[in-house]
Design an enzyme around this catalytic site. Structure first.
Site, PDB file in Angstrom:
ATOM      1  N   ASN A 402       0.842  -1.196   0.000  1.00  0.00           N
ATOM      2  CA  ASN A 402       0.000   0.000   0.000  1.00  0.00           C
ATOM      3  C   ASN A 402       0.881   1.252   0.000  1.00  0.00           C
ATOM      4  O   ASN A 402       1.933   1.244  -0.629  1.00  0.00           O
ATOM      5  CB  ASN A 402      -0.989  -0.049   1.154  1.00  0.00           C
ATOM      6  CG  ASN A 402      -1.797  -1.339   1.156  1.00  0.00           C
ATOM      7  OD1 ASN A 402      -1.760  -2.102   2.107  1.00  0.00           O
ATOM      8  ND2 ASN A 402      -2.508  -1.617   0.059  1.00  0.00           N
ATOM      9  N   SER A 403       0.497   2.286   0.703  1.00  0.00           N
ATOM     10  CA  SER A 403       1.220   3.554   0.560  1.00  0.00           C
ATOM     11  C   SER A 403       2.570   3.610   1.260  1.00  0.00           C
ATOM     12  O   SER A 403       3.291   4.588   1.123  1.00  0.00           O
ATOM     13  CB  SER A 403       0.340   4.704   1.062  1.00  0.00           C
ATOM     14  OG  SER A 403      -0.682   4.970   0.127  1.00  0.00           O
TER      15      SER A 403
END
Length: 599
Positions: A402-403
């Protein structure tokens, strides 16, 4: 199961292409291959058919199919997310600014629903096939119970002569039965030959010899074992007509190979008589198939192919055998080189095989902090050179970053010169985004703070696929897989990393072991700095994976510097809902506080 079914169906598309390639190569090189080699090439197909059910890692071969990969992305991953950083504002006096958590489901429920329905249909088809096979097996068991040991002394003497002729010393019982129209040999561990009574009474000695030699060739080449695998393939791929057609061709080539093996034992003047024996059987063919049994008869199309083969048969020369062996090896290597395209599991790629022989590791029980979430906490104390880990199994399991990946995406962009520490400005293209913070011009620090997806996607697109893959390989980021859209490979897609690897990368980043310019390392560190005061600094980045409106994968990674003491951490949580980066950050802060590593 739904995800597997989608991947399995996609692998079937590649399977069809590879089977078609196998047909083409067999046709082009049929003059170089002996009958036995042509049959054994089908073993390659059986290997291909087994690959989707084996835990083989996906290979980088898919990078050569970017157009296909882009189209399949929505199928291969039933969920996608747009994730943003939860910025925990940490203060030594316990004054915290509120954190925003920008996470949005961009996936659709349809692929999962379709996968579930297809899986149910596939399993129902398998059950139907198994029932048909059990019914056929039951009929064959009844036939075996009704069969009697061969009593005809003349035929038994002929059979013993055939065994000696083929140098077979194994005990292979022979029976007579009234419920078959052509001879068969059945059983792998305890093979038996079954002769129809009408064959014993109607056929001449020479014809019986040909039949017995044929069945014994099946025994010599262990064709019953291949029959088991063919039947299993037919069950698992009941829906694929090309697989069924190929299995039919494999059975035909098996009989042709057996015919050729018999002809090698005969004089050239006997070839026609052997063909006449097959023609005589063609009028008495039984189309009732029994599982795990092989025999001299077959469908009419197969018999025609065998008669043509016998009419043109010539014993292979040493040159043809050598040439055929080389062609066989080349075809096998070529076809099998594509097996990674068929993998549906990639289990090895989803596990980090950590060499702990030189590490000092302490396991800790932090289950009370995780509130029912599945997950792990990994801490590395740089000064003490000690690891503290909660749930080692989860700590080495790879999942979408993810981020948290944006830390390294920024580093790549700086190294490529797309942005610089002094000028990281990127203009907003005026396209509307779901969060106000994204609808504005950005620089590295604002984009990292609000985890602006379009900022990092633009950098990746300017770098290009080859550069992104080169950098990911350079730093050893997780499984290093970017099969699909490389600009969003970190969003619940092909790129995966484990908590232990997150910590190792952070340590290498901190110590500048990744071979990047020091000023670029400093710029990235500043962009993820959450709190700094005299004697202590806190760095962190969150990530949230959301699917179907639920947060299912939460990350918080970073490191602390306090009074000359540096620790690196990574927390990952997974659950059916509320497993967000914000929750991972809250768990992390509680653990660090209780360990007296941050106040």
């Amino acid at each position: 199961m739904a995800d597997f079914m989608i991947r399995f169906l996609i692998s079937n598309l590649f399977l069809c292409g590879l089977i078609g390639l196998l047909f083409l190569l067999k046709y082009l090189l049929k003059g170089s291959l002996t009958s036995r080699m042509q049959y054994r090439l089908w073993y390659v197909m059986l290997v291909l058919l087994s690959v989707p059910f084996l835990p083989l890692p996906a290979s980088g071969l898919l990078q050569f199919f970017p157009w296909i990969s882009g189209r399949l992305r929505g199928l291969l991953s039933s969920r996608t997310e747009i994730d943003a950083k939860n910025i925990p504002v940490l203060d030594s006096s316990a004054v915290m600014n509120p954190l925003q958590d920008f996470a949005l489901s961009a996936g659709r429920e349809m692929p999962s629903a379709i996968g579930t329905v297809l899986a149910a249909v596939w399993i129902a088809g398998i059950l139907a096939m198994v029932l048909l096979m059990l019914r056929s097996s039951s009929r064959f068991r009844r036939l075996k119970r009704s069969a009697l040991p061969l009593q005809n002394r003349e035929v038994r003497n002929l059979y013993e002569h055939c065994l000696k002729e083929m140098h077979i010393t194994a005990n292979i019982p022979i029976y007579s039965t009234a419920f078959l129209k052509s001879p068969v040999i059945a059983g792998f561990f305890r093979p038996c030959i079954y002769l129809p009574i009408h064959v014993i009474s109607d056929c001449r000695r020479l014809e019986l010899r040909y039949m017995l030699l044929h069945e014994l060739q099946h025994f010599r080449h262990r064709d019953a074992l291949a029959g088991y695998f063919m039947d299993l393939a037919g069950i698992l791929y009941w829906f694929n007509p090309l697989v069924w057609y190929a299995l039919g061709e494999m059975r035909a080539d098996r009989e042709v190979a057996c015919d050729a093996a018999v002809l090698e034992l005969l004089r050239e003047s006997e070839y026609k008589k052997y063909g006449d024996t097959l023609l005589g059987l063609a009028e008495k063919i039984s189309l009732v198939a029994f599982p795990f049994a092989v025999g001299i008869s077959g469908p009419m199309r197969q018999m025609q192919k065998r008669i043509r083969q016998i009419a043109s048969y010539q014993k292979p020369t040493a040159r043809k055998i050598t040439k055929g062996s080389l062609s066989f090896c080349l075809i096998s290597v070529l076809i099998l080189s594509f097996t990674p395209l068929l993998s549906t599991c990639a289990a090895e790629q989803n596990r980090y095989h950590w060499d702990v022989s030189s590490e000092v590791i302490s396991t800790v029980d932090l289950s009370s902090y995780f509130h029912g979430y599945k997950g792990s906490f990994v801490l590395y104390d740089l000064n003490a050179d000690v690891w503290n880990i909660y749930d080692m199994e989860h700590a080495t399991r790879r999942t979408s970053p993810n981020s948290t990946y944006k830390i390294y995406s920024a580093l790549f962009g700086l190294s490529e010169g797309i942005i610089t520490p002094e000028n990281s400005f990127m203009a907003w293209d005026k396209e509307s985004h779901p969060f106000d913070a994204w609808n504005a011009d950005q620089d590295l620090y604002s984009a990292m703070g609000a985890s602006v997806n379009w900022y990092f996607q633009n950098m990746a697109e300017q770098m290009g696929r080859s550069a992104v893959k080169r950098y990911i390989h350079q730093i050893g980021y997780g499984n290093e897989e970017i099969h699909f859209d490389f600009s969003t490979c970190w969003l619940q897609s092909s790129l995966k990393i484990s908590p232990v690897e997150q910590v190792e990368l952070l340590k290498n980043l901190y110590q500048n072991r990744l071979d990047f310019a020091p000023e670029h390392i400093d710029a990235v560190k500043k962009s993820i700095c959450l709190f700094s005061s005299e004697g202590q600094t806190f760095y962190g980045k969150t990530g949230t994976g959301r699917t179907e409106g639920r947060d299912v994968n939460g990350w918080f990674i970073g490191f602390t510097e306090a009074n000359g003491h540096t620790c690196f951490f990574a927390t990952n949580i997974q659950g059916e809902k509320e497993a967000s980066g914000k929750m991972a950050a809250a768990i992390t802060m509680s653990v660090l506080s209780d360990m007296n590593l941050w106040k």
